[in-house]
Design a protein around this motif. Structure first.
Motif, PDB file in Angstrom:
ATOM      1  N   THR A 103       0.849  -1.196   0.000  1.00  0.00           N
ATOM      2  CA  THR A 103       0.000   0.000   0.000  1.00  0.00           C
ATOM      3  C   THR A 103       0.885   1.247   0.000  1.00  0.00           C
ATOM      4  N   GLY A 104       0.306   2.355  -0.450  1.00  0.00           N
ATOM      5  CA  GLY A 104       1.111   3.570  -0.569  1.00  0.00           C
ATOM      6  C   GLY A 104       2.171   3.395  -1.644  1.00  0.00           C
ATOM      7  N   ALA A 105       1.812   2.630  -2.668  1.00  0.00           N
ATOM      8  CA  ALA A 105       2.798   2.163  -3.649  1.00  0.00           C
ATOM      9  C   ALA A 105       3.381   3.289  -4.495  1.00  0.00           C
ATOM     10  N   GLY A 117       4.172   6.222  -3.240  1.00  0.00           N
ATOM     11  CA  GLY A 117       4.877   7.140  -2.338  1.00  0.00           C
ATOM     12  C   GLY A 117       6.384   6.947  -2.403  1.00  0.00           C
ATOM     13  N   GLN A 118       7.092   7.720  -1.579  1.00  0.00           N
ATOM     14  CA  GLN A 118       8.558   7.650  -1.585  1.00  0.00           C
ATOM     15  C   GLN A 118       9.103   6.288  -1.177  1.00  0.00           C
ATOM     16  N   ILE A 119       8.575   5.713  -0.116  1.00  0.00           N
ATOM     17  CA  ILE A 119       9.082   4.402   0.305  1.00  0.00           C
ATOM     18  C   ILE A 119       8.732   3.365  -0.758  1.00  0.00           C
ATOM     19  N   GLY A 120       7.521   3.458  -1.287  1.00  0.00           N
ATOM     20  CA  GLY A 120       7.115   2.541  -2.353  1.00  0.00           C
ATOM     21  C   GLY A 120       8.112   2.547  -3.502  1.00  0.00           C
ATOM     22  N   LEU A 127      -1.653  -0.939  -3.989  1.00  0.00           N
ATOM     23  CA  LEU A 127      -2.812  -0.148  -3.558  1.00  0.00           C
ATOM     24  C   LEU A 127      -2.414   1.311  -3.396  1.00  0.00           C
ATOM     25  N   GLU A 128      -3.219   2.166  -3.974  1.00  0.00           N
ATOM     26  CA  GLU A 128      -3.115   3.617  -3.736  1.00  0.00           C
ATOM     27  C   GLU A 128      -4.516   4.172  -3.505  1.00  0.00           C
ATOM     28  N   ILE A 129      -4.583   5.365  -2.979  1.00  0.00           N
ATOM     29  CA  ILE A 129      -5.884   6.008  -2.786  1.00  0.00           C
ATOM     30  C   ILE A 129      -6.508   6.302  -4.163  1.00  0.00           C
ATOM     31  N   VAL A 150       3.495  -3.591   9.001  1.00  0.00           N
ATOM     32  CA  VAL A 150       3.030  -2.209   8.969  1.00  0.00           C
ATOM     33  C   VAL A 150       4.231  -1.271   9.092  1.00  0.00           C
ATOM     34  N   VAL A 151       4.366  -0.409   8.091  1.00  0.00           N
ATOM     35  CA  VAL A 151       5.425   0.603   8.061  1.00  0.00           C
ATOM     36  C   VAL A 151       4.833   1.989   8.360  1.00  0.00           C
ATOM     37  N   GLY A 152       3.640   2.241   7.843  1.00  0.00           N
ATOM     38  CA  GLY A 152       2.991   3.556   7.998  1.00  0.00           C
ATOM     39  C   GLY A 152       2.805   3.911   9.463  1.00  0.00           C
ATOM     40  N   ASN A 153       3.120   5.134   9.802  1.00  0.00           N
ATOM     41  CA  ASN A 153       3.093   5.570  11.208  1.00  0.00           C
ATOM     42  C   ASN A 153       1.717   6.050  11.665  1.00  0.00           C
ATOM     43  N   PRO A 154       1.421   5.945  12.965  1.00  0.00           N
ATOM     44  CA  PRO A 154       2.201   5.285  14.029  1.00  0.00           C
ATOM     45  C   PRO A 154       2.187   3.761  13.851  1.00  0.00           C
ATOM     46  N   ASN A 180       8.268   1.039  20.989  1.00  0.00           N
ATOM     47  CA  ASN A 180       7.526   1.741  19.944  1.00  0.00           C
ATOM     48  C   ASN A 180       8.485   2.264  18.883  1.00  0.00           C
ATOM     49  N   HIS A 181       8.061   2.272  17.632  1.00  0.00           N
ATOM     50  CA  HIS A 181       8.831   2.981  16.603  1.00  0.00           C
ATOM     51  C   HIS A 181       8.560   4.474  16.773  1.00  0.00           C
ATOM     52  N   SER A 182       9.321   5.085  17.647  1.00  0.00           N
ATOM     53  CA  SER A 182       9.168   6.501  17.976  1.00  0.00           C
ATOM     54  C   SER A 182      10.424   6.865  18.754  1.00  0.00           C
TER      55      SER A 182
HETATM   56  P1  NAX Z   1       4.573   9.301   1.090  1.00  0.00           P
HETATM   57  O1  NAX Z   1       3.644  10.357   1.525  1.00  0.00           O
HETATM   58  O2  NAX Z   1       5.639   9.593   0.099  1.00  0.00           O
HETATM   59  O3  NAX Z   1       3.710   8.096   0.487  1.00  0.00           O
HETATM   60  C1  NAX Z   1       2.601   7.564   1.133  1.00  0.00           C
HETATM   61  C2  NAX Z   1       1.655   7.072   0.047  1.00  0.00           C
HETATM   62  O4  NAX Z   1       0.595   6.381   0.683  1.00  0.00           O
HETATM   63  C3  NAX Z   1       1.034   8.203  -0.773  1.00  0.00           C
HETATM   64  O5  NAX Z   1       1.266   7.953  -2.156  1.00  0.00           O
HETATM   65  C4  NAX Z   1      -0.432   8.124  -0.404  1.00  0.00           C
HETATM   66  O6  NAX Z   1      -1.288   8.446  -1.493  1.00  0.00           O
HETATM   67  C5  NAX Z   1      -0.586   6.666  -0.002  1.00  0.00           C
HETATM   68  N1  NAX Z   1      -1.717   6.401   0.891  1.00  0.00           N
HETATM   69  C6  NAX Z   1      -2.210   7.160   1.879  1.00  0.00           C
HETATM   70  N2  NAX Z   1      -3.286   6.579   2.432  1.00  0.00           N
HETATM   71  C7  NAX Z   1      -3.439   5.413   1.799  1.00  0.00           C
HETATM   72  C8  NAX Z   1      -4.392   4.377   1.908  1.00  0.00           C
HETATM   73  N3  NAX Z   1      -5.397   4.442   2.796  1.00  0.00           N
HETATM   74  N4  NAX Z   1      -4.276   3.304   1.100  1.00  0.00           N
HETATM   75  C9  NAX Z   1      -3.306   3.238   0.178  1.00  0.00           C
HETATM   76  N5  NAX Z   1      -2.380   4.206   0.012  1.00  0.00           N
HETATM   77  C10 NAX Z   1      -2.437   5.271   0.820  1.00  0.00           C
HETATM   78  O7  NAX Z   1       5.160   8.682   2.433  1.00  0.00           O
HETATM   79  P2  NAX Z   1       6.432   7.726   2.627  1.00  0.00           P
HETATM   80  O8  NAX Z   1       7.635   8.553   2.797  1.00  0.00           O
HETATM   81  O9  NAX Z   1       6.421   6.683   1.575  1.00  0.00           O
HETATM   82  O10 NAX Z   1       6.116   7.097   4.057  1.00  0.00           O
HETATM   83  C11 NAX Z   1       5.039   6.224   4.257  1.00  0.00           C
HETATM   84  C12 NAX Z   1       4.807   5.959   5.734  1.00  0.00           C
HETATM   85  O11 NAX Z   1       5.944   5.341   6.321  1.00  0.00           O
HETATM   86  C13 NAX Z   1       4.553   7.222   6.560  1.00  0.00           C
HETATM   87  O12 NAX Z   1       3.452   6.969   7.427  1.00  0.00           O
HETATM   88  C14 NAX Z   1       5.822   7.362   7.369  1.00  0.00           C
HETATM   89  O13 NAX Z   1       5.598   8.056   8.567  1.00  0.00           O
HETATM   90  C15 NAX Z   1       6.190   5.937   7.592  1.00  0.00           C
HETATM   91  N6  NAX Z   1       7.578   5.637   7.995  1.00  0.00           N
HETATM   92  C16 NAX Z   1       7.767   4.616   8.874  1.00  0.00           C
HETATM   93  C17 NAX Z   1       9.026   4.202   9.265  1.00  0.00           C
HETATM   94  C18 NAX Z   1       9.210   3.049  10.214  1.00  0.00           C
HETATM   95  O14 NAX Z   1      10.370   2.788  10.585  1.00  0.00           O
HETATM   96  N7  NAX Z   1       8.184   2.333  10.678  1.00  0.00           N
HETATM   97  C19 NAX Z   1      10.232   4.907   8.776  1.00  0.00           C
HETATM   98  C20 NAX Z   1      10.014   5.692   7.533  1.00  0.00           C
HETATM   99  C21 NAX Z   1       8.687   6.379   7.417  1.00  0.00           C
HETATM  100  O15 NAX Z   1       8.769   7.625   8.073  1.00  0.00           O
END
Ligand code: NAX
Length: 328
Positions: A10-12, A14-17, A41-43, A130-134, A188-190
């Motif tokens: 998901t978030g494919a 985005g930058q991490i994707g 998956l993307e929005i 799960v990578v997305g924060n929190p 926690n990842h924080s």
């Molecule tokens: P980006 O904002 O570049 O990309 C996120 C992507 O997710 C966007 O393209 C957005 O459209 C998409 N998105 C949002 N809601 C969605 C949903 N409901 N379903 C599918 N796609 C969705 O962020 P990016 O730099 O790629 O970071 C992604 C997440 O990783 C952030 O929440 C960030 O805080 C978290 N991180 C977690 C880390 C960890 O160690 N656990 C470290 C790195 C990063 O900060």
């Protein structure tokens, strides 16, 4: 050759994707003999879907021999269909003026929906990261929203913190980073995470005894690792992406293919280990084998470590309590 496995991300777009997908497709995550089908998956937003199309064009242009299929989706019920691995990277970032409670609520909505979709359509053995924060609490929410899947299938990413800690130790004492064993990050990842090298060794020698500097641990090492994400934002103007993608690859590879007896750090639901209440998703030292992780038990927790663990645990309990009403 092996049958292809399904990997949802998901978030494919985005930058991490962008730093992650090419490495999954080249076999760095699941092995150079394992074909993969990417279910992205993307929005529904037009800009995000267009960006996703562009990423897919580039994946095609790599002509990866292991890439057996690519799908683009805007509905988790389709993206997670029969998936064997799910990397939940997309999340709602903290906007200007957004309170922590708003952030938790926005993400609770996303991870409730995604947990339900995984529950309904994913492989019963799906491995979720799960990578997305929190990240820890998002994993907790997804897990609680998927009652028909084993809780142990839901994990959160602490591996970036683990790798950051290893790199700081190597720089401090002149170790080769790859020689460090038995390092872990609790909690926690924080910035409250507790990177713990009391058990760590390099070529059988104690890292703590080699460094022998408790003030450095407390005043330099822990704050440096804890605030590394912020330091990268300050330097790069963007949050860490390639190192986060790398940690996600490490986490999934070790879970799927085994850590060969070595410790790695994963955020996993507690069964009460080290006094962490059941189901809290907490960074623990684990070993992995045959697709399963096992928390390393019986480690001595001294007073300083207990204080650190209590602090990061209190934060996670607060997050859990903050989403309680949203999970009904
Ligand atoms: P980006 O904002 O570049 O990309 C996120 C992507 O997710 C966007 O393209 C957005 O459209 C998409 N998105 C949002 N809601 C969605 C949903 N409901 N379903 C599918 N796609 C969705 O962020 P990016 O730099 O790629 O970071 C992604 C997440 O990783 C952030 O929440 C960030 O805080 C978290 N991180 C977690 C880390 C960890 O160690 N656990 C470290 C790195 C990063 O900060």
């Amino acid at each position: 050759s092996k049958p292809a496995v399904r990997v949802a991300v998901t978030g494919a777009a985005g930058q991490i994707g962008y730093a992650l997908l090419f490495r999954i497709a080249s076999g760095e995550m699941l092995g150079k003999d394992q074909p993969v089908i990417l279910q992205l998956l993307e929005i529904p937003d037009e800009k995000a879907q267009n960006a996703l199309k562009g990423v897919i064009m580039e994946l095609e242009d790599c002509a990866f021999p292991l890439l057996a299929g690519i799908e683009a989706h805007s509905d988790p019920m389709q993206a997670f269909k029969d998936t064997d691995y799910a990397l939940l990277v997309g999340a709602r970032p903290r906007g200007p003026g957004m309170e922590r409670a708003d952030l938790l609520a926005a993400n609770a909505q996303i991870f409730t929906a995604q947990g339900k979709a995984l529950n309904a359509v994913a492989s019963r053995n799906v491995k979720v990261l799960v990578v997305g924060n929190p990240a820890n609490t998002n994993a907790y929410i997804a897990m609680k929203s998927a009652p028909d899947l084993p809780a142990k299938n839901f994990t959160a990413m602490l591996r970036l913190d683990h790798n950051r800690a290893a790199s700081q130790l190597a720089a401090k004492a002149g170790f080769k980073v790859g020689d460090i064993r038995k390092l872990t990050v609790w909690g926690n990842h924080s910035p409250t995470m507790y990177a713990d090298y009391r058990f760590a060794t390099v070529n059988g020698k104690s890292v703590q005894e080699t460094i022998n500097d408790q003030a450095w641990n407390k005043d330099v090492f822990l704050p440096t690792v804890g605030k590394r994400g912020a330091a990268i934002i300050a330097a790069r103007g963007l949050s860490s992406a390639a190192s986060a993608a790398n940690a996600a690859i490490d986490h999934m590879r070790d879970w799927a293919l085994g850590s060969k007896g070595e410790w790695v750090t994963m955020g996993v639901p507690s069964n009460g280990e080290y006094g962490v209440p059941k189901d809290i998703v907490f960074g623990f030292p684990v070993t992995t084998e045959n697709g399963e992780y096992k928390i390393v038990e019986g480690l001595e927790i001294d007073a300083f470590s207990q204080e650190c663990i209590n602090k990061t645990l209190a934060e996670l309990e607060g997050e859990r309590d903050g989403v309680k009403d949203l999970l009904k």
